[in-house]
Design a protein around this motif. Structure first.
Motif, PDB file in Angstrom:
ATOM      1  N   ALA A  96       0.870  -1.075   0.181  1.00 32.62           N
ATOM      2  CA  ALA A  96       0.079  -0.003  -0.047  1.00 32.62           C
ATOM      3  C   ALA A  96       0.748   1.034  -0.027  1.00 32.62           C
ATOM      4  CB  ALA A  96      -0.869  -0.163   1.319  1.00 32.62           C
ATOM      5  N   ARG A  97       0.186   2.295  -0.494  1.00 34.12           N
ATOM      6  CA  ARG A  97       0.962   3.671  -0.531  1.00 34.12           C
ATOM      7  C   ARG A  97       2.499   3.642  -1.482  1.00 34.12           C
ATOM      8  NH1 ARG A  97      -1.880   3.203   3.866  1.00 34.12           N
ATOM      9  NH2 ARG A  97       0.070   2.771   5.115  1.00 34.12           N
ATOM     10  N   THR A  98       2.677   2.472  -2.193  1.00 25.67           N
ATOM     11  CA  THR A  98       4.055   2.507  -2.955  1.00 25.67           C
ATOM     12  C   THR A  98       3.978   2.449  -4.253  1.00 25.67           C
ATOM     13  OG1 THR A  98       4.436   0.186  -2.447  1.00 25.67           O
ATOM     14  CG2 THR A  98       5.047   1.509  -0.747  1.00 25.67           C
ATOM     15  N   THR A  99       5.149   2.445  -5.066  1.00 27.32           N
ATOM     16  CA  THR A  99       5.008   2.239  -6.422  1.00 27.32           C
ATOM     17  C   THR A  99       5.923   1.076  -6.670  1.00 27.32           C
ATOM     18  OG1 THR A  99       4.518   4.324  -7.054  1.00 27.32           O
ATOM     19  CG2 THR A  99       5.464   3.048  -8.757  1.00 27.32           C
ATOM     20  N   ASP A 100       5.501  -0.061  -7.451  1.00 23.96           N
ATOM     21  CA  ASP A 100       6.359  -1.126  -7.929  1.00 23.96           C
ATOM     22  C   ASP A 100       6.913  -1.937  -6.634  1.00 23.96           C
ATOM     23  OD1 ASP A 100       5.935  -0.581 -10.301  1.00 23.96           O
ATOM     24  OD2 ASP A 100       7.828   0.605 -10.572  1.00 23.96           O
ATOM     25  N   GLN A 101       6.269  -1.829  -5.468  1.00 21.44           N
ATOM     26  CA  GLN A 101       6.771  -2.692  -4.200  1.00 21.44           C
ATOM     27  C   GLN A 101       5.786  -3.456  -3.960  1.00 21.44           C
ATOM     28  OE1 GLN A 101       9.611  -1.991  -2.282  1.00 21.44           O
ATOM     29  NE2 GLN A 101      10.232  -0.957  -4.038  1.00 21.44           N
ATOM     30  N   TYR A 102       6.092  -4.969  -3.525  1.00 24.46           N
ATOM     31  CA  TYR A 102       5.374  -6.074  -3.388  1.00 24.46           C
ATOM     32  C   TYR A 102       5.746  -6.646  -1.996  1.00 24.46           C
ATOM     33  CZ  TYR A 102       4.468  -5.482  -8.238  1.00 24.46           C
ATOM     34  OH  TYR A 102       4.277  -4.866  -9.768  1.00 24.46           O
ATOM     35  N   TRP A 103       4.639  -7.484  -1.505  1.00 25.77           N
ATOM     36  CA  TRP A 103       5.003  -8.380  -0.410  1.00 25.77           C
ATOM     37  C   TRP A 103       4.221  -9.702  -0.451  1.00 25.77           C
ATOM     38  CZ3 TRP A 103       2.330  -7.909   4.836  1.00 25.77           C
ATOM     39  CH2 TRP A 103       0.685  -7.548   4.479  1.00 25.77           C
ATOM     40  N   PHE A 104       4.696 -10.651   0.238  1.00 24.14           N
ATOM     41  CA  PHE A 104       4.131 -11.850   0.351  1.00 24.14           C
ATOM     42  C   PHE A 104       2.941 -11.995   1.038  1.00 24.14           C
ATOM     43  CE2 PHE A 104       8.181 -13.363  -1.111  1.00 24.14           C
ATOM     44  CZ  PHE A 104       7.759 -14.269  -2.012  1.00 24.14           C
ATOM     45  N   SER A 105       1.697 -12.330   0.664  1.00 17.74           N
ATOM     46  CA  SER A 105       0.492 -12.174   1.373  1.00 17.74           C
ATOM     47  C   SER A 105       0.559 -12.865   2.999  1.00 17.74           C
ATOM     48  CB  SER A 105      -0.776 -12.723   0.572  1.00 17.74           C
ATOM     49  OG  SER A 105      -0.843 -12.167  -0.565  1.00 17.74           O
ATOM     50  N   HIS A 106       1.168 -13.752   2.997  1.00 16.26           N
ATOM     51  CA  HIS A 106       1.565 -14.594   4.385  1.00 16.26           C
ATOM     52  C   HIS A 106       3.047 -15.027   4.499  1.00 16.26           C
ATOM     53  CE1 HIS A 106      -2.664 -14.051   4.776  1.00 16.26           C
ATOM     54  NE2 HIS A 106      -2.791 -14.640   3.537  1.00 16.26           N
ATOM     55  N   ALA A 107       3.566 -14.905   5.440  1.00 13.33           N
ATOM     56  CA  ALA A 107       4.619 -15.152   5.910  1.00 13.33           C
ATOM     57  C   ALA A 107       5.131 -16.702   5.726  1.00 13.33           C
ATOM     58  CB  ALA A 107       5.320 -14.744   7.137  1.00 13.33           C
ATOM     59  N   LEU A 108       4.120 -17.491   5.727  1.00 14.29           N
ATOM     60  CA  LEU A 108       4.251 -18.827   5.534  1.00 14.29           C
ATOM     61  C   LEU A 108       4.758 -19.067   4.247  1.00 14.29           C
ATOM     62  CD1 LEU A 108       1.229 -20.306   7.710  1.00 14.29           C
ATOM     63  CD2 LEU A 108       3.681 -20.752   8.007  1.00 14.29           C
ATOM     64  N   ILE A 109       3.908 -18.373   3.137  1.00 16.79           N
ATOM     65  CA  ILE A 109       4.531 -18.660   1.698  1.00 16.79           C
ATOM     66  C   ILE A 109       5.849 -18.443   1.568  1.00 16.79           C
ATOM     67  CG2 ILE A 109       4.044 -17.909  -0.545  1.00 16.79           C
ATOM     68  CD1 ILE A 109       1.021 -17.349   0.410  1.00 16.79           C
ATOM     69  N   ARG A 110       6.382 -17.229   2.122  1.00 16.25           N
ATOM     70  CA  ARG A 110       7.933 -16.617   1.642  1.00 16.25           C
ATOM     71  C   ARG A 110       8.481 -17.689   2.431  1.00 16.25           C
ATOM     72  NH1 ARG A 110      12.209 -14.957   5.269  1.00 16.25           N
ATOM     73  NH2 ARG A 110      13.702 -14.442   3.491  1.00 16.25           N
ATOM     74  N   GLU A 111       8.399 -18.236   3.642  1.00 15.50           N
ATOM     75  CA  GLU A 111       9.263 -19.147   4.417  1.00 15.50           C
ATOM     76  C   GLU A 111       9.249 -20.466   3.700  1.00 15.50           C
ATOM     77  OE1 GLU A 111       7.960 -18.815   8.411  1.00 15.50           O
ATOM     78  OE2 GLU A 111       8.056 -16.833   8.579  1.00 15.50           O
ATOM     79  N   THR A 112       8.291 -20.933   2.973  1.00 15.26           N
ATOM     80  CA  THR A 112       8.208 -22.118   2.474  1.00 15.26           C
ATOM     81  C   THR A 112       8.864 -22.408   1.155  1.00 15.26           C
ATOM     82  OG1 THR A 112       6.045 -22.571   3.389  1.00 15.26           O
ATOM     83  CG2 THR A 112       6.665 -24.007   1.309  1.00 15.26           C
ATOM     84  N   LEU A 113       8.841 -21.155   0.416  1.00 13.49           N
ATOM     85  CA  LEU A 113       9.485 -20.817  -0.783  1.00 13.49           C
ATOM     86  C   LEU A 113      11.069 -20.844  -0.448  1.00 13.49           C
ATOM     87  CD1 LEU A 113       7.574 -18.469  -2.720  1.00 13.49           C
ATOM     88  CD2 LEU A 113       8.367 -20.492  -3.763  1.00 13.49           C
ATOM     89  N   TYR A 114      11.365 -20.282   0.578  1.00 13.92           N
ATOM     90  CA  TYR A 114      12.992 -19.832   0.918  1.00 13.92           C
ATOM     91  C   TYR A 114      13.689 -21.145   1.444  1.00 13.92           C
ATOM     92  CZ  TYR A 114      16.972 -17.734   3.175  1.00 13.92           C
ATOM     93  OH  TYR A 114      18.112 -17.390   3.644  1.00 13.92           O
ATOM     94  N   GLU A 115      12.868 -21.843   2.378  1.00 12.87           N
ATOM     95  CA  GLU A 115      13.338 -23.464   3.011  1.00 12.87           C
ATOM     96  C   GLU A 115      13.353 -24.327   1.693  1.00 12.87           C
ATOM     97  OE1 GLU A 115      11.486 -24.971   6.487  1.00 12.87           O
ATOM     98  OE2 GLU A 115      11.667 -22.951   7.258  1.00 12.87           O
ATOM     99  N   GLU A 116      12.689 -24.187   0.752  1.00 10.72           N
ATOM    100  CA  GLU A 116      12.973 -25.273  -0.490  1.00 10.72           C
ATOM    101  C   GLU A 116      14.228 -25.047  -1.296  1.00 10.72           C
ATOM    102  OE1 GLU A 116       9.191 -25.137  -2.695  1.00 10.72           O
ATOM    103  OE2 GLU A 116       8.219 -26.594  -1.396  1.00 10.72           O
ATOM    104  N   LEU A 117      14.854 -24.051  -1.312  1.00  8.28           N
ATOM    105  CA  LEU A 117      15.959 -23.449  -2.010  1.00  8.28           C
ATOM    106  C   LEU A 117      17.237 -24.577  -1.316  1.00  8.28           C
ATOM    107  CD1 LEU A 117      15.897 -19.809  -2.302  1.00  8.28           C
ATOM    108  CD2 LEU A 117      15.938 -21.353  -4.159  1.00  8.28           C
ATOM    109  N   SER A 118      18.186 -25.032  -2.048  1.00  7.20           N
ATOM    110  CA  SER A 118      19.170 -25.526  -1.647  1.00  7.20           C
ATOM    111  C   SER A 118      20.276 -24.594  -1.214  1.00  7.20           C
ATOM    112  CB  SER A 118      19.873 -26.368  -2.734  1.00  7.20           C
ATOM    113  OG  SER A 118      20.570 -25.325  -3.911  1.00  7.20           O
ATOM    114  N   THR A 119      21.138 -25.046  -0.218  1.00  7.12           N
ATOM    115  CA  THR A 119      21.946 -24.132   0.228  1.00  7.12           C
ATOM    116  C   THR A 119      22.818 -23.569  -0.796  1.00  7.12           C
ATOM    117  OG1 THR A 119      22.152 -25.529   2.354  1.00  7.12           O
ATOM    118  CG2 THR A 119      23.814 -24.066   2.372  1.00  7.12           C
ATOM    119  N   THR A 120      23.220 -24.094  -1.601  1.00  4.60           N
ATOM    120  CA  THR A 120      24.274 -23.517  -2.614  1.00  4.60           C
ATOM    121  C   THR A 120      23.617 -22.473  -3.324  1.00  4.60           C
ATOM    122  OG1 THR A 120      25.482 -25.597  -3.014  1.00  4.60           O
ATOM    123  CG2 THR A 120      25.658 -23.768  -4.780  1.00  4.60           C
TER     124      THR A 120
END
Length: 829
Positions: A96-120
């Protein structure tokens, strides 16, 4: 964890992601079942969309289009299409009140995506994001650069990660964001762990910075552990200056009433390493050592601080000099060389201002305010307190804010505004709980002790005081407080036992530290209660030369007014009437000049007691001119009424729904002549018995004790019925008591009801005066105003013959009614 994870899985499956996000914070990791539910939701998105979201998850919960485009292989419209697809699936949303800025609707989605990445893959993305941020605006993105390069440290660029962590930490410290600074320094230390060769110098610098951040944020134990790790590195390096710095941090926070040997040992080791030559470090270490031995040896403290100041002046180091001066007046509220310490405080302020070091200026204000209170210059002290509070708020260091709140509570206490002092003291308690876990409870207890003393509830403090006596043998002032509380509660045997511990060998058990004045003031009260003339003479010789100085506790978290009052009490016990008069006159003059309603009242009370003992009517007239009307001394009801009218307590919570309160006044009829006939000891026993009966019935009938003074009480009730039942029960209890007592007690009780909470007119004053004047007409009976009689119309209460009287201070004739309290069974309503 199993149940938390299961709840989260069910909430996600049900689409209740807001609740799932909240519950997931209870668990350390996201359970596999939740990942699967979120994963199925992401499976419906295109491969390109998922790749973009994965990069976004590494950036953080929020991410911008410009940064995303620098890192992603998708550019322009294709990137926007991927983002729009994610928004359509409600996986992300525009900020809200920004241009070209986004956020994940829920932290669970962001954390799930992040944890699925390999360490490398994760490390590589963090590095790419960090490099992109550098290109965009390195200085403006320091916190994010520190985070991403520290996460990318396993890829090999540890030095860059540490550099950004230090810069981000320093920037956060400059912005007074101490917890953020600690987080940056902590990441830098973690980054160093992956370095192939140990870098002790870099690790030491980060540990010292982390210790500083933690100590400013109020994490005393965390800072101590951090400085200890830094000291171990300095030992290993054989670097004496680094070790000295770590030792100073390790010993920075000290608990009141204890000598911490580990801190003292660290300082002694640092002094041995730094050597005997003059240096700023030697001055700083000696100053800190002086503070560390405060509760073990005042001579050692003075010797350490004197040497520290001399060295600091010789080497010309302003910081070392300021801190050495501060150490030399640390806790110095013992009434010795006060003018000299005031000059030191003023020098600290000046040096701090010249160095533009606000923390040093703050310490100078704190000391100066305390010295000015001791000298009786409350106006100047209040100015320092205002400046201290403003600067503490600007610095936002929890322990300085806590001390500012303690000072505000002290001001209210000193003025006699007890209703304001209690919430202010509790506010300081809440702040101190986190700011100074070692000391907050003692400081709160000091202020609560003073509050309960004024409320006549000091006996409630006994369990806490007993605990402090057991835990803090190096602070004998707590034992003096315990003896005082026993004396106030009429437990003379226990008061005498505690008094004897401190009185042995002419009170030599009391060290001449900052707690000596308050211990002397309290012991003077106990000594007089015990009528110990031998010890009174000893105390008088110790106190009287300092009688024009004020007693402060804990560098002015409470002020007990000038010692002249204690000297006057002791002189009264010794029947040195002229000395007593001189001391009470001094106390009155100082307290009135300082604006202390609390201690002016106590002095007038003690002065009046002395005059009655000496039977000096000419002095009584003089005291009346000063504001203490001795014509009312035998009228406890008038004394209580005056106090209530001055402070106007808030009775809203004790009013009936229509805003009315029934007020009851009572006291012992003929108490003054009874006291003269029985003597102090026997009369005090009778008074305690009377007060216990009254308070028992007030509690049984749900009354509120507004104010009590000696044998006089003012009580508020929500209903006239409860007030009459209480008055009747008191009379019945006393009849039963008098049947077997050698000395009968008769009380007079008066009741009136009215609206005492309406604003804009003086309903309060008029109704309080009316109730007091009705009581003053009673003669061992219960009298009620016509208003009270009307309120209980229809009940089975019977009344005596109507009386039409004039009431002092109220115009016209007034109807009052005797209550036939024996004609019915009035009990708790």
């Amino acid at each position: 964890p199993f149940f938390v994870n299961e709840i989260v899985r069910l909430l996600v499956a049900d689409g209740r992601l807001e609740h799932a996000e909240s519950v997931s914070s209870w668990s350390v990791t996201i359970p596999q079942s939740v990942k699967e539910v979120v994963g199925r939701r992401l499976d419906h998105l295109s491969e390109e969309c998922n790749r973009v979201l994965t990069i976004g998850s590494v950036i953080g919960r929020e991410f911008g289009l410009r940064l995303l485009e620098k890192v992603s292989e998708l550019k322009g419209d294709r990137l926007l299409e991927a983002l729009e697809e994610a928004m359509g699936a409600r996986v992300i949303a525009e900020l809200a009140r920004t241009t070209d800025q986004y956020w994940f609707s829920h932290a669970l989605i962001r954390e799930t995506l992040y944890e699925e990445l390999s360490t490398t893959r994760r490390v590589r993305l963090h590095r790419q994001i960090g490099e992109a941020l550098e290109e965009m605006d390195a200085e403006g993105n320091l916190p994010r650069l520190a985070y991403h390069f520290c996460e990318a440290a396993p890829a090999g660029d540890v030095d860059k990660a540490v550099g950004y962590a230090k810069r981000a930490g320093a920037k956060a410290m400059s912005m007074i964001a101490y917890e953020d600074a600690a987080a940056h320094y902590g990441r830098g230390l973690q980054a160093l762990e992956v370095k192939e060769t140990a870098d002790d110098a870099a690790r030491y610098d980060l540990l010292m910075a982390l210790g500083d951040a933690r100590i400013q944020s109020g994490d005393g134990e965390g800072s101590k552990q951090t400085y200890s790790r830094a000291a171990e590195i300095a030992r290993r390096l054989g670097d004496r200056e680094r070790f000295a710095q770590a030792a100073l941090g390790f010993a920075e926070l000290l608990p009141i009433g204890r000598v911490e040997e580990d801190k003292l040992e660290m300082l002694d080791e640092a002094l041995a390493r730094i050597g005997p030559e003059d240096s700023a470090f030697r001055a700083l270490l000696l100053a800190q050592r002086g503070i560390a031995v405060y509760f073990r040896s005042q001579d050692e403290l003075r010797a350490n601080c004197r040497e520290a100041v001399e060295i600091a002046r010789r080497v010309g180091d302003r910081t070392a000099l300021t801190r050495s001066l501060y150490a030399s007046v640390f806790g110095a509220i013992d009434l010795v060389d006060v003018d000299e310490r005031l000059a030191i405080a003023e020098e600290i302020v000046r040096l701090g201002e010249e160095a533009q070091d606000n923390e040093l200026v703050l310490r100078g204000f704190f000391i100066r305010a305390g010295m000015r209170v001791i000298l009786g210059d409350m106006e100047a002290a209040n100015g320092d307190i205002d400046r201290y509070a403003a600067l503490a708020a600007e610095l936002r260091v929890p322990r300085w804010i806590w001390q500012a709140e303690l000072l505000r509570a002290m001001q209210a206490l000193f003025a006699g505004s007890i209703a304001d002092a209690e919430p202010l003291a509790f506010k300081a308690f809440e702040t101190g709980r986190l700011a100074d876990p070692d000391n907050f409870l003692q400081m709160y207890s000091v202020q609560l002790f003073a509050i309960r003393r004024e409320q006549g509830r000091v006996e409630e403090m006994l369990p806490a005081t007993q605990a402090f006596v057991a835990q803090l043998p190096l602070v004998p002032a707590w034992r003096a407080g315990l003896a005082y509380q026993y004396a106030e509660a009429g437990r003379k045997e226990e008061a005498g036992r505690e008094f004897e511990v401190l009185a042995a060998d002419a009170f030599s058990a009391l060290p001449k530290d900052g707690n000596w004045p308050i211990a002397m003031a309290l012991l003077a009260e106990v000594c007089c209660a015990l009528e110990d003339t031998e010890r009174a003479a000893i105390l008088y010789e110790k106190i009287s030369p300092l009688s024009e100085l004020c007693v402060v506790v804990g560098l002015a978290i409470d002020c007990y007014g000038p010692l002249a009052q204690a000297a006057g009490r002791l002189a009264t016990t010794l029947q040195r009437w002229d000395d007593a008069q001189r001391h009470f006159e001094t106390s009155l003059a100082i307290n009135k000049r300082m604006g202390s309603g609390r201690w002016t009242g106590w002095t007038q009370f003690r002065y009046s007691d002395m005059l009655l003992r000496r039977d000096a009517p000419s002095l009584a007239l003089k005291l009346k001119a000063q504001g203490a009307d001795l014509s009312d001394i035998g009228t406890s009801i008038d004394t209580v009424a005056r106090e209530v009218l001055e402070h106007k307590p808030d009775l809203k919570s004790h009013a009936a729904p229509d805003g009315t309160v029934t007020i009851m006044f009572s006291d012992i009829e003929g108490s003054t002549s009874m006291a003269d006939r029985l003597g102090d000891a026997r009369f005090m026993e009778l008074l305690r018995e009377h007060n216990a009966i009254v308070r028992e019935q007030i509690k049984a009938h749900r009354g509120f004790e507004v104010k009590s003074e000696g044998d006089g009480f003012m009580v508020a009730f929500q209903s006239a019925g409860k007030a009459l039942a209480c008055a009747s029960a008191i009379q019945k209890m006393l009849v039963g008591r008098n049947e077997s007592a050698a000395e009968p007690v008769k009380v007079r009780i008066g009741l009136h009801a009215g609206e005492v909470i309406k604003e804009g007119e003086d309903f309060f004053g008029r109704n309080v005066i009316m109730a007091a004047r009705v009581a003053s007409q009673a003669r061992g009976e219960i009298l009620a105003s016509g208003v009270v009689k009307a309120l209980v119309a229809g009940s089975d209460i019977t009344w005596g013959e109507l009386r039409t009287v004039e009431l002092k201070g109220l115009s016209g004739d007034h109807e009052i009614w005797p209550v036939n309290w024996n004609s019915r069974k009035l009990g708790p309503a």
